[in-house]
Design a protein around this motif. Structure first.
Motif, mmCIF file in Angstrom:
data_model
loop_
_atom_site.group_PDB
_atom_site.id
_atom_site.type_symbol
_atom_site.label_atom_id
_atom_site.label_comp_id
_atom_site.label_asym_id
_atom_site.label_seq_id
_atom_site.Cartn_x
_atom_site.Cartn_y
_atom_site.Cartn_z
ATOM 1 N N GLU A 512 0.844 -1.203 0.000
ATOM 2 C CA GLU A 512 0.000 0.000 0.000
ATOM 3 C C GLU A 512 0.879 1.253 0.000
ATOM 4 O OE1 GLU A 512 -3.869 1.669 2.461
ATOM 5 O OE2 GLU A 512 -3.421 -0.465 2.403
ATOM 6 N N ALA A 513 1.944 1.226 0.822
ATOM 7 C CA ALA A 513 2.849 2.375 0.860
ATOM 8 C C ALA A 513 3.580 2.536 -0.464
ATOM 9 C CB ALA A 513 3.848 2.211 1.999
ATOM 10 N N ALA A 514 4.036 1.413 -1.034
ATOM 11 C CA ALA A 514 4.792 1.459 -2.284
ATOM 12 C C ALA A 514 3.933 1.988 -3.417
ATOM 13 C CB ALA A 514 5.312 0.060 -2.619
ATOM 14 N N GLU A 515 2.698 1.527 -3.496
ATOM 15 C CA GLU A 515 1.819 1.976 -4.576
ATOM 16 C C GLU A 515 1.454 3.447 -4.429
ATOM 17 O OE1 GLU A 515 -1.345 -0.839 -4.452
ATOM 18 O OE2 GLU A 515 -0.261 -2.331 -5.673
ATOM 19 N N ASN A 520 10.688 3.488 0.435
ATOM 20 C CA ASN A 520 11.012 2.532 1.495
ATOM 21 C C ASN A 520 10.014 1.374 1.493
ATOM 22 O OD1 ASN A 520 13.300 3.754 2.605
ATOM 23 N ND2 ASN A 520 12.057 5.173 3.823
ATOM 24 N N GLY A 521 8.735 1.705 1.240
ATOM 25 C CA GLY A 521 7.745 0.639 1.156
ATOM 26 C C GLY A 521 8.071 -0.321 0.035
ATOM 27 N N ALA A 522 8.469 0.216 -1.138
ATOM 28 C CA ALA A 522 8.828 -0.642 -2.268
ATOM 29 C C ALA A 522 10.061 -1.492 -1.935
ATOM 30 C CB ALA A 522 9.087 0.218 -3.497
ATOM 31 N N ALA A 538 10.473 -9.236 -6.552
ATOM 32 C CA ALA A 538 11.205 -8.338 -5.654
ATOM 33 C C ALA A 538 12.002 -7.324 -6.461
ATOM 34 C CB ALA A 538 12.133 -9.148 -4.751
ATOM 35 N N ALA A 539 12.596 -7.800 -7.567
ATOM 36 C CA ALA A 539 13.409 -6.907 -8.406
ATOM 37 C C ALA A 539 12.566 -5.782 -8.999
ATOM 38 C CB ALA A 539 14.077 -7.722 -9.518
ATOM 39 N N VAL A 540 11.314 -6.091 -9.308
ATOM 40 C CA VAL A 540 10.420 -5.058 -9.852
ATOM 41 C C VAL A 540 10.247 -3.934 -8.840
ATOM 42 C CG1 VAL A 540 8.066 -4.571 -10.614
ATOM 43 C CG2 VAL A 540 9.222 -6.668 -11.370
ATOM 44 N N TRP A 541 10.025 -4.302 -7.588
ATOM 45 C CA TRP A 541 9.812 -3.290 -6.545
ATOM 46 C C TRP A 541 11.111 -2.562 -6.198
ATOM 47 C CZ3 TRP A 541 5.269 -1.505 -5.801
ATOM 48 C CH2 TRP A 541 4.144 -2.302 -6.051
ATOM 49 N N TRP A 542 12.235 -3.294 -6.231
ATOM 50 C CA TRP A 542 13.511 -2.610 -5.983
ATOM 51 C C TRP A 542 13.807 -1.601 -7.087
ATOM 52 C CZ3 TRP A 542 16.160 -7.877 -4.577
ATOM 53 C CH2 TRP A 542 15.943 -8.134 -3.219
ATOM 54 N N ALA A 543 13.424 -1.942 -8.308
ATOM 55 C CA ALA A 543 13.640 -1.014 -9.422
ATOM 56 C C ALA A 543 12.815 0.258 -9.213
ATOM 57 C CB ALA A 543 13.258 -1.677 -10.741
ATOM 58 N N ARG A 544 11.580 0.046 -8.752
ATOM 59 C CA ARG A 544 10.746 1.223 -8.495
ATOM 60 C C ARG A 544 11.371 2.086 -7.405
ATOM 61 N NH1 ARG A 544 4.255 1.127 -7.440
ATOM 62 N NH2 ARG A 544 4.342 0.205 -9.525
#
Length: 602
Positions: A512-515, A520-522, A538-544
């Motif tokens: 929810e925080a990442a979106e 930090n949430g991502a 995980a790599a997708v979110w780290w890229a974001r």
């Protein structure tokens, strides 16, 4: 005015004085004509009582010429009721001095209505001692109108105790205006006093409002409706508002409109507002203006706002300013705001200041902010705080923030809380942050949680060596802020859930925080997914996160690509991590980058 009082003395009807209100005649004599004929025959036979009653009947009917000889004959025979009624007749004919002479004769003979009429006569002529004497004579004979008139005289003199005593006496004898005025006296006394003794005063005031309203007093019905509305008894409040409105009380019609609006019935609300507005109620005209404005009918809205202004309601000018501002018509908006502000409308002064500030006229805006704040505008006090803070005048800013916070302004309380944190006064900071958080500020809830979190003792160990995770107050505040969309709070709630081993809950909050844009949430969501074996996701979110400037996320991506053998991509992310930092990440990223470069050149 009160109800008309009719006295019966040995079967003879004594006509009320000219200042008495006529009572509603709910039942006439079964055969008035026959009764009149019977009285005429008795009067012609010399019956003094019949002469007096017949004269009163004719006087009540308005037949003064025929009533006078009968009343004079009865008066000559010593009938005090006839003497009083003869005074009434002469007063109606325009002979007040002669009327007073006959009232005096009747009053000396013990007629309470005559004493009342004589007292009113003297008061109208400015002879207050004589007026008080005769009104007391009437009041002490339990004459309701005499008691009421005496109370009015004493109130005019400033004798509050005496006024209340005789107002109560009149009210207890059924005088509806006295009942209403007694209720108002008790209301004002309750407002002046503090403590538990105000409750009985308010309860007694309500009882008298009820008595007056039940007798048809429309203002009493209005006040009773307001009491019931404040209590939450909306159904009964609506009944009394309706009763009062039907009797012509515009304020009751307006209040009824608001009740109907709050119940979702805007059509009927508009009907009552229209009725009240046509009777000159500015508040109702403003309500109609707002209703039409909501419907996009701006011309009609403007017409009603002008009607409110014409009725003396300064809110009309303020609402016209708001309407013009919403349409982008800043020049007329400023003119209307100024008109309302000069009339003492504090929110108009605040709105005018904002308009001027937006136009770049800070010098012109500040005096209006000050004027509004001094008049009690909480928003203006907060805005002054912002104004001073923007200039770096922290002391002045804090003073205005504190003033606004003391009046319940949530954002002002947050600013004071943060200022106290910067000063190291954690106790005061917590107090203000609690106020702001309780008022719905997610930032305040988050900051309060961090204060409580910092002082939280380590969790006690379970007897088998496992940690005991109890839900703490700080976690409740984190969660409250998180539920309001605070991204850092969402990340923190996710971390606390992860510490408890609740991976699903942690992932939910991180996502929810990442979106919502939290890097930090991502990053944390990526860590969680990687531990669960979902490294590609995980790599997708780290890229974001890395693209949003998160150095550790960039370093993680560099390691992922290095393990996959995609050395050029890994080197690119290592370069990015080294640039983003922090220092520890930069150091590791440089070592990784150099290693990948050697591998590529080998």
């Amino acid at each position: 005015m009160g109800d008309r009082t009719t006295l019966f003395e040995t079967g003879r009807i004594e006509q009320p004085s000219p200042w008495e209100e006529p009572r509603d005649e709910t039942a006439e004599a079964a055969d008035e004509a026959a009764e009149e004929l019977r009285r005429r025959l008795a009067a012609e036979a010399g019956d003094v009582e019949a002469m007096s009653v017949l004269g009163a009947m004719l006087l009540r009917r308005g037949d003064l010429a025929e009533a006078e000889p009968h009343l004079r004959a009865a008066t000559a025979a010593g009938d005090r009721a006839a003497a009083n009624n003869l005074g009434v007749l002469l007063f109606q004919r325009g002979y007040p001095e002669e009327a007073a002479g006959w009232w005096r004769i009747a009053a000396v003979a013990g007629s309470a209505p005559a004493a009342h009429a004589l007292g009113r006569h003297h008061r109208e002529r400015g002879d207050e001692p004589a007026a008080e004497y005769w009104l007391r004579q009437s009041a002490e004979q339990d004459h309701a109108l005499g008691a009421y008139a005496l109370a009015d005289l004493l109130e005019h003199r400033g004798d509050a105790a005496g006024a209340e005593r005789w107002t109560r006496a009149a009210a207890e004898r059924g005088h509806r205006e006295a009942a209403y005025r007694l209720a108002r006296m008790l209301d004002r006394k309750a407002a002046r006093e503090t403590g538990d003794d105000t409750v009985p005063l308010a309860e007694e005031a309500e009882q008298w409002y009820r008595q007056a309203a039940a007798r048809g007093h429309r203002r009493a019905a209005l006040h009773l409706g307001a009491i019931l509305e404040r209590r939450g008894d909306l159904k009964e409040a609506g009944r009394w508002y309706l009763t009062s409105a039907k009797d012509g009380e515009a304020r009751a019609a307006c209040a009824l409109g608001f009740l109907l609006r709050d119940a979702g019935d805007t059509e009927n609300a508009a009907v009552w507002w229209l009725r009240a507005a046509q009777d000159g109620d500015g508040n109702a005209a403003n309500a109609l203006g707002a209703l039409h404005a909501e419907r996009g009918e701006t011309q009609t809205a403007e017409r009603w706002y002008r009607a409110a202004m014409d009725a003396g309601d300064v809110n009309g000018a303020y609402n016209l300013g708001l309407l013009c501002a919403e349409q982008g018509r800043t020049v007329p908006a400023e003119q209307w705001y100024r008109r309302a502000a000069y009339a003492g409308h504090r929110e108009a002064a605040n709105a005018l200041a904002i308009l001027l500030l937006t136009a770049g006229d800070e010098k012109g805006a500040e005096p209006w902010f000050s004027k509004a704040a001094e008049a009690g505008s909480v928003d203006a006090a907060f805005n002054l705080g912002i104004l001073h803070a923007g200039r770096g005048e922290e002391t002045a800013a804090l003073r205005w923030y504190e003033r606004a916070a003391g009046a319940g302004h949530t954002e002002a309380a947050l600013q004071v809380g943060m200022a106290r944190l910067r000063d190291g006064d954690e106790g005061e900071a917590e107090r203000f942050l609690r106020c702001a958080a309780g008022g719905g500020s997610p930032e305040a809830a988050y900051r309060l949680a961090t204060v409580l979190d910092a002082r939280r003792p380590p969790e006690p160990a379970h007897e088998l060596g496992e940690p005991v995770n109890r839900r703490s107050e700080c976690e409740e505040w984190y969660e409250r802020a998180a539920l309001q969309g605070h991204r850092r709070a969402q990340v923190r709630v996710g971390m606390l859930a992860a510490a408890r081993g609740d991976v699903v809950e942690a992932a939910r909050w991180y996502r929810e925080a990442a979106e919502a844009g939290s890097r930090n949430g991502a990053f944390n969501l990526g860590l969680l997914l990687a531990r669960e074996g979902s490294e590609p996701e995980a790599a997708v979110w780290w890229a974001r996160a890395a693209n949003a400037g998160h150095g550790r996320a960039a370093l993680r991506l560099a390691l992922v690509y290095a393990r996959r053998g995609e050395l050029a991509e890994g080197q690119s992310w290592a370069d990015r991590a080294a640039a983003l930092g922090p220092p520890a990440v930069t150091e590791r990223a440089i070592r990784l980058r150099d290693a990948l470069r050697e591998e590529l050149s080998a």
